[in-house]
Design a protein around this motif. Structure first.
Motif, PDB file in Angstrom:
ATOM      1  N   LYS A 191       0.831  -1.212   0.000  1.00  0.00           N
ATOM      2  CA  LYS A 191       0.000   0.000   0.000  1.00  0.00           C
ATOM      3  C   LYS A 191       0.861   1.255   0.000  1.00  0.00           C
ATOM      4  O   LYS A 191       0.494   2.263  -0.611  1.00  0.00           O
ATOM      5  N   LYS A 192       2.003   1.184   0.654  1.00  0.00           N
ATOM      6  CA  LYS A 192       2.912   2.327   0.618  1.00  0.00           C
ATOM      7  C   LYS A 192       3.392   2.576  -0.824  1.00  0.00           C
ATOM      8  O   LYS A 192       3.459   3.721  -1.274  1.00  0.00           O
ATOM      9  N   LYS A 193       3.703   1.506  -1.548  1.00  0.00           N
ATOM     10  CA  LYS A 193       4.130   1.653  -2.942  1.00  0.00           C
ATOM     11  C   LYS A 193       3.012   2.240  -3.800  1.00  0.00           C
ATOM     12  O   LYS A 193       3.245   3.108  -4.638  1.00  0.00           O
ATOM     13  N   ARG A 194       1.782   1.771  -3.566  1.00  0.00           N
ATOM     14  CA  ARG A 194       0.645   2.309  -4.326  1.00  0.00           C
ATOM     15  C   ARG A 194       0.431   3.783  -3.990  1.00  0.00           C
ATOM     16  O   ARG A 194       0.164   4.598  -4.874  1.00  0.00           O
ATOM     17  N   ALA A 195       0.554   4.107  -2.691  1.00  0.00           N
ATOM     18  CA  ALA A 195       0.391   5.502  -2.276  1.00  0.00           C
ATOM     19  C   ALA A 195       1.459   6.381  -2.924  1.00  0.00           C
ATOM     20  O   ALA A 195       1.170   7.494  -3.383  1.00  0.00           O
ATOM     21  N   ASP A 196       2.688   5.885  -3.000  1.00  0.00           N
ATOM     22  CA  ASP A 196       3.776   6.656  -3.612  1.00  0.00           C
ATOM     23  C   ASP A 196       3.502   6.923  -5.090  1.00  0.00           C
ATOM     24  O   ASP A 196       3.804   8.016  -5.603  1.00  0.00           O
ATOM     25  N   ILE A 197       2.925   5.938  -5.789  1.00  0.00           N
ATOM     26  CA  ILE A 197       2.601   6.126  -7.208  1.00  0.00           C
ATOM     27  C   ILE A 197       1.495   7.166  -7.377  1.00  0.00           C
ATOM     28  O   ILE A 197       1.540   8.016  -8.269  1.00  0.00           O
TER      29      ILE A 197
END
Length: 307
Positions: free
Chosen positions: A294-300
């Motif tokens: 979810k952190k990776k998705r949030a960063d995108i």
């Protein structure tokens, strides 16, 4: 950042043992020697009583209450007790409400479960790295180990905690058994915006929804969704987000399948949706995801939104 927890000793299970308070009990004994010996000889062996006073053995909360009836030492007990146990395994219980504890309570409100046997707790999630994070947090806060197991019939892992002491502590903030209709944001969290952000981070890491990463070169849509079957907790989370100065629309009712991939739409749920660019940008500045995917998705999403 932390907030001192109010004294919760008398709200724990009466079967829990307290270590390191013998001298406090001895002080009460010295004041009320005859009365206490007469009362306790009816319920415990004399040697047990004197082992408590000399710190050779811990005392159960149910017996501590008798000492407190003679001399209210509960605040001193709370300050001085160093370990808790039911059997042999000693654990630490926090006296400070930290960011990590607020996050764990959010996780428990999302994908956690406290068994009705009042001892076992578990957290279900698909990704192993998330359970490694949970294991580390429990070790740091409670000095206890978490077992991580892979479910054979489901594509997920479980963090498993077997401790009546830790379960008793979490029951101060979390319901047992099925959670629907029982969840409430603890007041101590509502009163502190920093703790509230960490709690929401834990809740959203488990029950929040972000779009998946780019597929075949197409950019994903930018949104955040939080949904639950019970209206009250969704509106309470909505109020919490509003208190963090997020301008979002009221939760909406919608129908979804009762089980994944089912053909029906019989389950009524309530949903918070954040879609517009300014609010999303502000949301991701406030809520920091710890779940790696979810952190990776949030960063995108943050990258897609631009400056």
């Amino acid at each position: 950042m932390f907030v001192l927890l109010p004294n919760y000793i008398l709200n724990l299970d009466e079967s829990i043992n307290l270590f390191g308070i013998g001298y406090l009990l001895k002080n009460v004994h010295n004041k009320y020697n005859k009365e206490l010996r007469e009362e306790f000889k009816k319920i415990v062996h004399p040697s047990t009583y004197y082992y408590w006073l000399s710190n050779k053995s811990p005392i159960k909360i149910k017996y501590l209450k008798i000492f407190i009836n003679y001399d209210n030492i509960i605040e001193d007990v709370y300050k001085k007790v160093n370990y808790f146990s039911v059997n042999r395994k000693k654990v630490v219980l926090p006296k400070e409400f930290t960011s990590d504890l607020a996050y764990l309570i959010g996780v428990m409100h999302g994908d956690g479960h406290i068994s009705k046997n009042l001892r076992n707790m578990d957290i279900s999630e698909e990704e192993l790295h998330f359970h490694i994070l949970i294991k580390k947090l429990f070790k740091n806060i409670f000095h206890d180990n978490v077992s991580i197991t892979k479910c054979k019939l489901e594509k997920q892992y479980k963090s498993f905690i077997s401790s009546r002491v830790i379960s008793s502590f979490f029951r101060l903030f979390c319901p047992t058994g099925k959670k629907k209709g029982k969840l409430k944001v603890p007041q101590i969290i509502k009163n502190n915006k920093h703790l509230l952000k960490e709690y929401l981070s834990g809740f959203f890491d488990t029950d929040g929804c972000l779009p998946h990463l780019e597929v075949k070169g197409k950019k994903s849509r930018n949104y955040f969704i939080f949904s639950q079957a019970h209206k009250d907790i969704v509106f309470e989370i909505y109020d919490c987000l509003k208190n963090l100065n997020l301008d979002i629309n009221e939760p909406k009712e919608f129908k979804s399948p009762t089980e994944p991939y089912a053909n029906n739409r019989d389950l009524i749920e309530w949903k918070i949706s954040i879609n517009d660019r300014p609010t999303l940008k502000k949301f991701f500045k406030i809520i920091k995801f710890r779940h790696l995917s979810k952190k990776k998705r949030a960063d995108i999403i943050i990258k897609n939104l631009g400056s």
